[in-house]
Scaffold this motif. Structure first.
Motif, short mmCIF file in Angstrom:
data_model
loop_
_atom_site.label_atom_id
_atom_site.label_comp_id
_atom_site.label_asym_id
_atom_site.label_seq_id
_atom_site.Cartn_x
_atom_site.Cartn_y
_atom_site.Cartn_z
N ARG A 14 1.66 24.81 22.80
CA ARG A 14 1.42 23.56 22.09
C ARG A 14 2.55 23.26 21.10
NH1 ARG A 14 -3.97 23.52 18.70
NH2 ARG A 14 -2.68 24.78 17.33
N THR A 15 2.98 24.27 20.37
CA THR A 15 4.06 24.09 19.40
C THR A 15 5.36 23.71 20.09
OG1 THR A 15 3.03 25.64 17.85
CG2 THR A 15 5.40 25.25 17.59
N GLU A 62 -0.43 16.62 12.64
CA GLU A 62 -1.84 16.25 12.53
C GLU A 62 -2.35 15.60 13.81
OE1 GLU A 62 -3.87 17.21 10.03
OE2 GLU A 62 -2.08 18.29 9.42
N ALA A 63 -1.50 14.81 14.45
CA ALA A 63 -1.90 14.21 15.73
C ALA A 63 -2.11 15.29 16.78
CB ALA A 63 -0.82 13.23 16.20
N VAL A 64 -1.24 16.28 16.78
CA VAL A 64 -1.36 17.39 17.74
C VAL A 64 -2.70 18.11 17.58
CG1 VAL A 64 -0.43 19.69 18.31
CG2 VAL A 64 1.11 17.72 18.11
N LYS A 65 -3.14 18.31 16.37
CA LYS A 65 -4.44 18.94 16.12
C LYS A 65 -5.58 18.05 16.60
CE LYS A 65 -2.92 21.47 12.02
NZ LYS A 65 -3.03 21.52 10.56
N ALA A 66 -5.43 16.74 16.44
CA ALA A 66 -6.51 15.80 16.80
C ALA A 66 -6.62 15.58 18.31
CB ALA A 66 -6.28 14.45 16.12
N TRP A 67 -5.50 15.68 19.00
CA TRP A 67 -5.56 15.47 20.45
C TRP A 67 -6.38 16.52 21.11
CZ3 TRP A 67 0.31 14.51 20.14
CH2 TRP A 67 0.56 13.15 19.94
#
Length: 196
Positions: A179-180, A191-196
């Motif tokens: 993911r990173t 923050e978008a990455v966490k929300a997706w």
């Protein structure tokens, strides 16, 4: 026909003219990538890939129509502008695929953390994750390099993690590393990455 992201997410089919038929050519059906674009845009509100892609498609169509009857010569005339427009559309679609990959990485992590012995949910989300990640290799102008994509796939592994054991924490760490890598390559907001 113009539809909002929420409308597209809620139903890929919209019988706009009320004739009880779906006209694929009149904008009454949204195919998979368009639906995913709307879903990912709605999750954070910080992206608008659906609009970026659609604007590029419309702009390209107008340019082609304005030059109807002429043959574009590669690298000359309106073809130069058309290539740039096409690259914008492809970039937006590649971003959608990358965000969908991240979405299913997040889902797979949650599945492994909450694993209860039912492999079906883990397998479904892992398969979606792997499928979207595999599709990133097919763009001739991809942002992600072959080397970075190999890293992503290596971290994902070849099969989903089907049980909770001492290796689960390591597997979750590997998924987070994938993911990173995607976040870094595409410049996505953390923050978008966490929300997706």
């Amino acid at each position: 026909m113009s539809k909002t992201d929420a409308e597209i997410k809620a139903n890929a089919v919209i019988d706009a003219n009320g004739d009880n038929q779906v006209d694929l050519f009149a904008g009454e059906y949204n195919f998979g990538l368009a639906v995913y674009a709307s879903k990912m845009d709605l999750k954070t509100g910080s992206t608008d890939y659906s609009k970026q892609a659609m604007d590029a498609f419309i702009e390209g169509r107008k340019l082609i129509q304005a030059n109807f009857g002429t043959n574009p010569v590669a690298g000359e005339g309106y073809h130069v502008e058309l290539v740039k427009i096409a690259e914008r559309a492809l970039a937006a679609m590649e971003n959608v695929i990358a965000t969908a990959t991240i979405h299913y990485i997040n889902s797979t992590i949650s599945d492994v953390e909450a694993y209860t012995g039912d492999i079906s949910t883990v397998a479904k989300h892992w398969s979606e994750m792997k499928g979207f990640a595999l599709s990133l290799q097919f763009s001739p102008i991809a942002k992600i390099t072959k080397e970075d994509l190999i890293i992503v796939h290596t971290e994902m592994g070849q099969t989903p993690k089907a049980d909770v054991d001492a290796d689960s924490a390591d597997y979750i760490a590997r998924l987070k590393a994938a993911r990173t890598k995607l976040q870094t390559v595409y410049g996505f907001d953390a923050e978008a990455v966490k929300a997706w």
